[in-house]
Scaffold this motif. Sequence first.
Motif, PDB file in Angstrom:
ATOM      1  N   PRO A  33       0.816  -1.222   0.000  1.00 50.46           N
ATOM      2  CA  PRO A  33       0.000   0.000   0.000  1.00 50.46           C
ATOM      3  C   PRO A  33       0.845   1.266   0.000  1.00 50.46           C
ATOM      4  N   PRO A  34       0.415   2.310  -0.672  1.00 49.48           N
ATOM      5  CA  PRO A  34       1.117   3.602  -0.600  1.00 49.48           C
ATOM      6  C   PRO A  34       1.144   4.101   0.839  1.00 49.48           C
ATOM      7  N   GLY A  35       2.234   4.721   1.210  1.00 52.65           N
ATOM      8  CA  GLY A  35       2.335   5.283   2.546  1.00 52.65           C
ATOM      9  C   GLY A  35       2.627   4.290   3.642  1.00 52.65           C
ATOM     10  N   VAL A  36       2.725   3.003   3.305  1.00 53.25           N
ATOM     11  CA  VAL A  36       3.037   1.960   4.284  1.00 53.25           C
ATOM     12  C   VAL A  36       4.299   1.252   3.816  1.00 53.25           C
ATOM     13  N   LEU A  37       5.343   1.323   4.606  1.00 55.65           N
ATOM     14  CA  LEU A  37       6.625   0.723   4.251  1.00 55.65           C
ATOM     15  C   LEU A  37       6.685  -0.683   4.826  1.00 55.65           C
ATOM     16  N   VAL A  38       6.982  -1.662   3.977  1.00 54.16           N
ATOM     17  CA  VAL A  38       7.053  -3.058   4.415  1.00 54.16           C
ATOM     18  C   VAL A  38       8.512  -3.512   4.340  1.00 54.16           C
ATOM     19  N   VAL A  39       9.035  -3.905   5.500  1.00 54.65           N
ATOM     20  CA  VAL A  39      10.447  -4.271   5.619  1.00 54.65           C
ATOM     21  C   VAL A  39      10.557  -5.776   5.821  1.00 54.65           C
ATOM     22  N   GLY A  40      11.358  -6.430   5.000  1.00 48.63           N
ATOM     23  CA  GLY A  40      11.629  -7.852   5.174  1.00 48.63           C
ATOM     24  C   GLY A  40      12.788  -8.043   6.134  1.00 48.63           C
ATOM     25  N   GLN A  41      12.475  -8.478   7.356  1.00 51.22           N
ATOM     26  CA  GLN A  41      13.493  -8.717   8.380  1.00 51.22           C
ATOM     27  C   GLN A  41      14.029 -10.141   8.271  1.00 51.22           C
ATOM     28  N   ILE A  42      15.168 -10.395   8.929  1.00 51.93           N
ATOM     29  CA  ILE A  42      15.793 -11.705   8.832  1.00 51.93           C
ATOM     30  C   ILE A  42      15.229 -12.704   9.841  1.00 51.93           C
ATOM     31  N   GLY A 227       7.767  10.218   7.415  1.00 51.77           N
ATOM     32  CA  GLY A 227       7.351  10.323   6.018  1.00 51.77           C
ATOM     33  C   GLY A 227       6.388   9.255   5.565  1.00 51.77           C
ATOM     34  N   THR A 228       6.143   8.235   6.403  1.00 49.17           N
ATOM     35  CA  THR A 228       5.182   7.190   6.067  1.00 49.17           C
ATOM     36  C   THR A 228       4.167   7.051   7.196  1.00 49.17           C
ATOM     37  N   GLU A 229       2.980   6.583   6.820  1.00 48.01           N
ATOM     38  CA  GLU A 229       1.928   6.361   7.820  1.00 48.01           C
ATOM     39  C   GLU A 229       2.294   5.259   8.791  1.00 48.01           C
ATOM     40  N   ALA A 230       2.919   4.207   8.269  1.00 46.58           N
ATOM     41  CA  ALA A 230       3.190   3.032   9.088  1.00 46.58           C
ATOM     42  C   ALA A 230       4.353   2.259   8.490  1.00 46.58           C
ATOM     43  N   VAL A 231       4.949   1.414   9.331  1.00 45.62           N
ATOM     44  CA  VAL A 231       5.975   0.466   8.885  1.00 45.62           C
ATOM     45  C   VAL A 231       5.566  -0.915   9.370  1.00 45.62           C
ATOM     46  N   ILE A 232       5.633  -1.870   8.466  1.00 48.15           N
ATOM     47  CA  ILE A 232       5.367  -3.263   8.807  1.00 48.15           C
ATOM     48  C   ILE A 232       6.674  -4.031   8.683  1.00 48.15           C
ATOM     49  N   SER A 503      12.733  -0.847  -3.160  1.00 51.32           N
ATOM     50  CA  SER A 503      12.006  -0.730  -4.425  1.00 51.32           C
ATOM     51  C   SER A 503      12.076   0.711  -4.925  1.00 51.32           C
ATOM     52  N   ASP A 504      11.696   0.919  -6.182  1.00 48.81           N
ATOM     53  CA  ASP A 504      11.745   2.264  -6.750  1.00 48.81           C
ATOM     54  C   ASP A 504      10.677   3.189  -6.181  1.00 48.81           C
ATOM     55  N   ALA A 505       9.787   2.647  -5.321  1.00 53.26           N
ATOM     56  CA  ALA A 505       8.776   3.495  -4.665  1.00 53.26           C
ATOM     57  C   ALA A 505       9.304   4.136  -3.388  1.00 53.26           C
ATOM     58  N   VAL A 506      10.504   3.757  -2.975  1.00 49.85           N
ATOM     59  CA  VAL A 506      11.058   4.205  -1.695  1.00 49.85           C
ATOM     60  C   VAL A 506      12.070   5.315  -1.928  1.00 49.85           C
ATOM     61  N   GLU A 507      11.906   6.416  -1.192  1.00 51.15           N
ATOM     62  CA  GLU A 507      12.829   7.542  -1.270  1.00 51.15           C
ATOM     63  C   GLU A 507      13.422   7.841   0.109  1.00 51.15           C
ATOM     64  N   ASN A 508      14.590   8.452   0.103  1.00 51.72           N
ATOM     65  CA  ASN A 508      15.273   8.944   1.307  1.00 51.72           C
ATOM     66  C   ASN A 508      15.765   7.822   2.224  1.00 51.72           C
ATOM     67  N   PHE A 509      15.926   6.636   1.693  1.00 50.47           N
ATOM     68  CA  PHE A 509      16.440   5.532   2.502  1.00 50.47           C
ATOM     69  C   PHE A 509      17.963   5.558   2.481  1.00 50.47           C
ATOM     70  N   GLN A 510      18.580   5.339   3.633  1.00 51.81           N
ATOM     71  CA  GLN A 510      20.025   5.158   3.660  1.00 51.81           C
ATOM     72  C   GLN A 510      20.407   4.224   4.799  1.00 51.81           C
ATOM     73  N   LYS A 520      12.450   7.350   9.834  1.00 52.69           N
ATOM     74  CA  LYS A 520      11.579   8.516   9.975  1.00 52.69           C
ATOM     75  C   LYS A 520      11.455   9.312   8.680  1.00 52.69           C
ATOM     76  N   ASP A 521      12.551   9.504   7.975  1.00 51.86           N
ATOM     77  CA  ASP A 521      12.541  10.367   6.795  1.00 51.86           C
ATOM     78  C   ASP A 521      12.267   9.620   5.496  1.00 51.86           C
ATOM     79  N   VAL A 522      12.072   8.318   5.582  1.00 48.64           N
ATOM     80  CA  VAL A 522      11.802   7.536   4.376  1.00 48.64           C
ATOM     81  C   VAL A 522      10.387   7.832   3.884  1.00 48.64           C
ATOM     82  N   VAL A 523      10.257   8.009   2.569  1.00 47.05           N
ATOM     83  CA  VAL A 523       8.959   8.258   1.933  1.00 47.05           C
ATOM     84  C   VAL A 523       8.635   7.063   1.042  1.00 47.05           C
ATOM     85  N   LYS A 524       7.397   6.602   1.126  1.00 39.95           N
ATOM     86  CA  LYS A 524       6.934   5.491   0.292  1.00 39.95           C
ATOM     87  C   LYS A 524       5.850   6.015  -0.648  1.00 39.95           C
ATOM     88  N   ASN A 525       6.145   6.045  -1.932  1.00 38.39           N
ATOM     89  CA  ASN A 525       5.191   6.538  -2.928  1.00 38.39           C
ATOM     90  C   ASN A 525       4.207   5.450  -3.337  1.00 38.39           C
TER      91      ASN A 525
END
Length: 525
Positions: A33-42, A227-232, A503-510, A520-525
């Motif tokens: 979903p837009p605005g929701v960042l999904v992170v694959g953890q180990i 920059g995103t509503e939520a992180v999963i 992914s190319d939908a993610v900005e400001n990640f480092q 906090k500053d990551v944006v998910k388009n």
Amino acid sequence: MAFTSTTRRGFGVLAATLLASSALVAPANAQTPPGVLVVGQIAEPQALDPHAVTAVNDFRILMNVYDGLVRYASGTLEVEPALAESWDISDDGTVYTFNLREGVTFHDGSAFDAEAVVWNFERMLNEDHPYHETGPFPLSFFFSAIETVEALDANTVQFTLNEPYAPFLSNLAYPTGLIVSPAAVMEHGSDFGRNPSGTGPFQFAEWRSNERVVVTRNENYWDGTAGTEAVIFRPITDANTRVAEMLSGGIDVMVEVPPVAVSQFQGDAHMVHEQAGPHLWFLILNAKEGPFADKRVRQAANYAINKEALVNDVLEGTATIAAGPTPPAFAWAYNEELEPYPFNPDRARELLAEADAEGASLTFFVTEGGSGMLDPIPMGTAIQADLAAVGFDVTIETYEWNTFLGRVNPGLEGQADMAQMAWMTNDPDTLPFLALRTDAFPDVGGFNSGYYSNPEVDALLEAARVETDQEERARLYREMQVIVQEDAPWVFVANWMQNAVTSDAVENFQLEPSFFLLLKDVVKN
């Protein structure tokens, strides 16, 4: 804005919908979903209490939920203000006075103030504290120099140390120094680790075991809204499954990309991120009993393992060969004169013959995955083959990451002769002080799982942590490295350059040299 049960349920539904749309191998057109960042953890986190955990896998979540008094400045391991706006240090280096940020509240609505800071450290360090039993607190070693912590007024807290302690500020920036809500601990007790409350840019919403941890934006965050509503955060223990999910769009961010998979993400749809940091991949050797109680056998293992082949072939050039216990990322303290043990099977056989240890049987603990463990099963089988080639008889036992830690951290005595391990650290003091000192044996709360003991190393480490002159402190660490390399309590294998893919939908990640994920500053388009 207060976090309501309705919001919590809403994000639970969102997360469930997301998981339904991206099964273990998601369809090629899966979209998060837009605005929701999904992170694959180990792996699944052990807990969301920063004082009770030790793994970077957990820290990657915690650093987004909590703040400390100080933090690492972006892109560095240099300390800058966070919940403390400023601080003063006494001339003798034993008194630190912090001026706290005003108007900050925990996610549960309770106030952050000096009394909350005092409560946090007394909970960890004072066995008589009414909530000390909500531990254990395995990294409270970081703050063993604290003699007293006092609230001078609502916005001023003072730490008095029993002696100068060079890593103190750096350790306050580490997750063990994050500040939890006393009210939440008092409400949930030992279950606080599943009901966390901090002051960070995201607040806890949901944890479904082996499925997801969901955090949502803290609209009242003191340092600006996320920059995103939520992180999963999704635990995907199998590396190949994480790769498939990333390629198919089931996740937006993947950490710890397997070296063999990096080339699959070179197109426009993804971006590969790399960042050097203080990392060491090594083998703990049981120096208390069995074959590795003899230094010659430990040295033989270092000569027997082809670390160049591990780095170039198994890890695809994503790491360098380690020479000793201190990562070269700590350039000021690293001993550049040390050379890695060369691959020399003949010398390994000579040492085994001298020690009358030919054909020695070894039990080798290997993990399926974990924080900084790179590609542990292929690494383990390659190491097994190298050791077999010089006459060792090696039996591998493989465990899931959290189970693995539960076997290794209490010590190898009576269980195994060797175990894989990786540490990502914040200071040259951290790893050797917690894992190589005699006083860091597991039965006293340390991580010296192989029971290595050398009084000279102990003295050097004790001297280095109270030395405020960095040049002299570096000299002590360099001397320690020479002794430890000669004693070979570990097989020194690799220093990794961490990686992630977005992914190319993610900005400001480092990526950060601390190995944390700061989202906090990551944006998910």
